[in-house]
Write a protein that holds these residues in place. Structure first.
Motif, PDB file in Angstrom:
ATOM      1  N   ARG A 180      36.024  23.864 -15.949  1.00  0.00           N
ATOM      2  CA  ARG A 180      35.351  24.967 -16.642  1.00  0.00           C
ATOM      3  C   ARG A 180      36.152  26.263 -16.552  1.00  0.00           C
ATOM      4  N   VAL A 181      36.663  26.561 -15.345  1.00  0.00           N
ATOM      5  CA  VAL A 181      37.335  27.868 -15.184  1.00  0.00           C
ATOM      6  C   VAL A 181      38.766  27.877 -15.725  1.00  0.00           C
ATOM      7  N   THR A 182      39.293  26.697 -16.072  1.00  0.00           N
ATOM      8  CA  THR A 182      40.674  26.674 -16.600  1.00  0.00           C
ATOM      9  C   THR A 182      40.740  26.151 -18.037  1.00  0.00           C
ATOM     10  N   LYS A 183      39.597  25.879 -18.640  1.00  0.00           N
ATOM     11  CA  LYS A 183      39.608  25.197 -19.952  1.00  0.00           C
ATOM     12  C   LYS A 183      40.260  26.021 -21.068  1.00  0.00           C
ATOM     13  N   ASP A 184      40.323  27.334 -20.905  1.00  0.00           N
ATOM     14  CA  ASP A 184      40.958  28.150 -21.940  1.00  0.00           C
ATOM     15  C   ASP A 184      42.450  28.373 -21.675  1.00  0.00           C
ATOM     16  N   ASN A 185      42.951  27.738 -20.614  1.00  0.00           N
ATOM     17  CA  ASN A 185      44.376  27.851 -20.286  1.00  0.00           C
ATOM     18  C   ASN A 185      45.075  26.569 -20.751  1.00  0.00           C
ATOM     19  N   PRO A 186      45.828  26.639 -21.869  1.00  0.00           N
ATOM     20  CA  PRO A 186      46.438  25.427 -22.428  1.00  0.00           C
ATOM     21  C   PRO A 186      47.528  24.839 -21.521  1.00  0.00           C
ATOM     22  N   ASN A 187      47.971  25.617 -20.540  1.00  0.00           N
ATOM     23  CA  ASN A 187      49.053  25.166 -19.660  1.00  0.00           C
ATOM     24  C   ASN A 187      48.566  24.719 -18.290  1.00  0.00           C
ATOM     25  N   PHE A 188      47.274  24.373 -18.216  1.00  0.00           N
ATOM     26  CA  PHE A 188      46.733  23.899 -16.939  1.00  0.00           C
ATOM     27  C   PHE A 188      45.795  22.726 -17.177  1.00  0.00           C
ATOM     28  N   LYS A 189      45.985  21.650 -16.408  1.00  0.00           N
ATOM     29  CA  LYS A 189      45.199  20.423 -16.608  1.00  0.00           C
ATOM     30  C   LYS A 189      44.551  19.979 -15.297  1.00  0.00           C
ATOM     31  N   VAL A 190      43.423  19.298 -15.443  1.00  0.00           N
ATOM     32  CA  VAL A 190      42.708  18.781 -14.264  1.00  0.00           C
ATOM     33  C   VAL A 190      42.679  17.255 -14.327  1.00  0.00           C
ATOM     34  N   LEU A 191      42.999  16.631 -13.192  1.00  0.00           N
ATOM     35  CA  LEU A 191      42.974  15.169 -13.101  1.00  0.00           C
ATOM     36  C   LEU A 191      42.028  14.726 -11.999  1.00  0.00           C
ATOM     37  N   SER A 192      41.462  13.553 -12.184  1.00  0.00           N
ATOM     38  CA  SER A 192      40.619  12.960 -11.152  1.00  0.00           C
ATOM     39  C   SER A 192      41.495  12.411 -10.042  1.00  0.00           C
ATOM     40  N   GLY A 193      41.100  12.647  -8.801  1.00  0.00           N
ATOM     41  CA  GLY A 193      41.792  12.028  -7.670  1.00  0.00           C
ATOM     42  C   GLY A 193      40.904  11.013  -6.993  1.00  0.00           C
ATOM     43  N   SER A 194      39.675  10.893  -7.483  1.00  0.00           N
ATOM     44  CA  SER A 194      38.752   9.879  -6.965  1.00  0.00           C
ATOM     45  C   SER A 194      38.548   8.831  -8.045  1.00  0.00           C
ATOM     46  N   ASP A 195      38.812   7.580  -7.700  1.00  0.00           N
ATOM     47  CA  ASP A 195      38.809   6.521  -8.712  1.00  0.00           C
ATOM     48  C   ASP A 195      37.413   6.194  -9.231  1.00  0.00           C
ATOM     49  N   CYS A 209      44.095  10.686 -14.336  1.00  0.00           N
ATOM     50  CA  CYS A 209      43.788  10.448 -12.928  1.00  0.00           C
ATOM     51  C   CYS A 209      45.046  10.135 -12.131  1.00  0.00           C
ATOM     52  N   VAL A 210      44.982  10.475 -10.860  1.00  0.00           N
ATOM     53  CA  VAL A 210      45.955   9.983  -9.885  1.00  0.00           C
ATOM     54  C   VAL A 210      45.154   8.990  -9.054  1.00  0.00           C
ATOM     55  N   ALA A 211      45.337   7.712  -9.346  1.00  0.00           N
ATOM     56  CA  ALA A 211      44.419   6.681  -8.845  1.00  0.00           C
ATOM     57  C   ALA A 211      45.135   5.686  -7.947  1.00  0.00           C
ATOM     58  N   GLY A 212      44.734   5.646  -6.682  1.00  0.00           N
ATOM     59  CA  GLY A 212      45.321   4.708  -5.735  1.00  0.00           C
ATOM     60  C   GLY A 212      45.154   3.261  -6.165  1.00  0.00           C
ATOM     61  N   THR A 213      44.021   2.961  -6.793  1.00  0.00           N
ATOM     62  CA  THR A 213      43.759   1.580  -7.231  1.00  0.00           C
ATOM     63  C   THR A 213      44.721   1.130  -8.331  1.00  0.00           C
ATOM     64  N   ALA A 214      45.376   2.091  -8.986  1.00  0.00           N
ATOM     65  CA  ALA A 214      46.337   1.732 -10.040  1.00  0.00           C
ATOM     66  C   ALA A 214      47.608   1.103  -9.465  1.00  0.00           C
ATOM     67  N   ASN A 215      47.770   1.151  -8.140  1.00  0.00           N
ATOM     68  CA  ASN A 215      48.833   0.372  -7.497  1.00  0.00           C
ATOM     69  C   ASN A 215      48.593  -1.118  -7.718  1.00  0.00           C
ATOM     70  N   VAL A 216      47.318  -1.494  -7.668  1.00  0.00           N
ATOM     71  CA  VAL A 216      46.916  -2.904  -7.622  1.00  0.00           C
ATOM     72  C   VAL A 216      46.427  -3.402  -8.980  1.00  0.00           C
ATOM     73  N   ALA A 217      45.655  -2.564  -9.665  1.00  0.00           N
ATOM     74  CA  ALA A 217      45.081  -2.949 -10.967  1.00  0.00           C
ATOM     75  C   ALA A 217      45.496  -1.936 -12.038  1.00  0.00           C
ATOM     76  N   PRO A 218      46.812  -1.760 -12.250  1.00  0.00           N
ATOM     77  CA  PRO A 218      47.256  -0.718 -13.189  1.00  0.00           C
ATOM     78  C   PRO A 218      46.717  -0.917 -14.599  1.00  0.00           C
ATOM     79  N   ARG A 219      46.665  -2.150 -15.054  1.00  0.00           N
ATOM     80  CA  ARG A 219      46.201  -2.424 -16.410  1.00  0.00           C
ATOM     81  C   ARG A 219      44.735  -2.021 -16.582  1.00  0.00           C
ATOM     82  N   LEU A 220      43.912  -2.332 -15.600  1.00  0.00           N
ATOM     83  CA  LEU A 220      42.484  -1.999 -15.671  1.00  0.00           C
ATOM     84  C   LEU A 220      42.285  -0.483 -15.660  1.00  0.00           C
TER      85      LEU A 220
END
Length: 299
Positions: A180-195, A209-220
């Motif tokens: 919400r506080v960065t949505k008007d900044n086109p040069n800033f993005k938010v990613l999920s760190g919880s899968d 996302c930065v997803a630990g589970t993507a080590n194991v199930a990248p396709r999913l």
């Protein structure tokens, strides 16, 4: 160097295979990179917490980044962890990652010590100023006991090369506030760190996302993102639900061994965790096999 439009999708914090002396195992690391890239991920993050960054001296950290940059060979952006307790050490790692050819940095809040908000601001500001690389902030209060507040994030997002944050927190309201506080900044993005929150983060306007589970199930994990971006929200949600049992296995062993054990079980040999962490118990390994089998990852 990372272009802001390429900061998106599924970025696995890849595990770091080690040899008998607990030094970085080059072939093992290449195998992990090949596996996640074949699974359709959109970036590779070396030396994150799943990558046991805290376990390696400077030479090994440099080796891990070098191998990753060379082996990825421009196919997707490479994010290099530059996390340590002191600002000085983070700057040293940031400069190394830039020299070696990483596309962006990922910097965790300090651990063990508890800087106040002003100290934390100056910490990240100094690291950002010391490099030309884009910086992705990494909030993981459960592990470091330090939290990037929404007010602090608003200030940090104004620094030119601080381009985003991944929130590894089960406080999803905080992720929403970050967006919400960065949505008007086109040069800033938010990613999920919880899968658990990949779909939800996308729904609120996050970019991946930065997803630990993507080590194991990248396709999913990639499916959650790809289906969501294609407008097939039902299929994206279904993929998110299918992922949850794998994320639920994190407590089957001491962090961060579970993703290493899973990779070993599916035939991507990554060896042992760095001591004092040890493998999951036989009982938990059997339970892991069941989860992996239900995902079609092992026969």
């Amino acid at each position: 160097m990372l272009n802001i439009k390429d900061l998106k999708g599924v970025i696995p914090p890849i595990v770091t295979p080690v040899d008998a002396e607990e030094n970085v195992d080059e072939q093992g690391l290449k195998n992990v990179i090949d596996y996640v890239l074949e699974g359709g991920v959109h970036g590779v993050f070396v030396l994150g917490s799943n990558g046991e960054f805290y376990a390696f001296d400077f030479e090994n950290q440099k080796k891990a980044v070098e191998i990753t940059v060379k082996h990825v060979n421009g196919r997707v952006p490479v994010y290099a962890g530059a996390s340590a307790i002191t600002t000085k050490e983070c700057i040293k790692l940031a400069k190394m990652a830039e020299e070696v050819g990483a596309d962006a940095l990922t910097v965790l809040t300090p651990m063990f010590i508890q800087p106040n908000e002003e100290e934390m601001y100056h910490h990240f500001e100094a690291i950002a100023k010391a490099t030309n690389l884009p910086v992705l902030l990494y909030n993981n209060p459960g592990k470091t006991t330090n939290n990037i507040s929404v007010a602090l994030l608003e200030k940090l997002a104004k620094i030119e090369n601080i381009v985003g944050i991944k929130n590894t927190s089960l406080d999803f309201a905080q992720t929403i506030e970050y967006i919400r506080v960065t949505k008007d900044n086109p040069n800033f993005k938010v990613l999920s760190g919880s899968d658990y929150f990949i779909y939800a983060t996308l729904a609120y306007g996050g970019v991946g996302c930065v997803a630990g589970t993507a080590n194991v199930a990248p396709r999913l994990v990639a499916d959650i993102y790809e289906k969501y971006m294609a407008g097939d929200y039902v299929a994206a949600m279904e993929a998110q639900y299918r992922l949850v049992p794998l994320r639920n296995t994190y407590n089957y062993g001491s962090f961060p061994v579970v993703m290493k054990d899973c990779l070993n079980l599916i035939g991507v040999n990554v060896g042992h965790p760095v001591k004092p962490i040890d493998h999951c118990s036989e009982e938990k390994l059997e339970a892991l096999k069941k989860v992996l089998s239900e995902l079609g990852l092992i026969k």
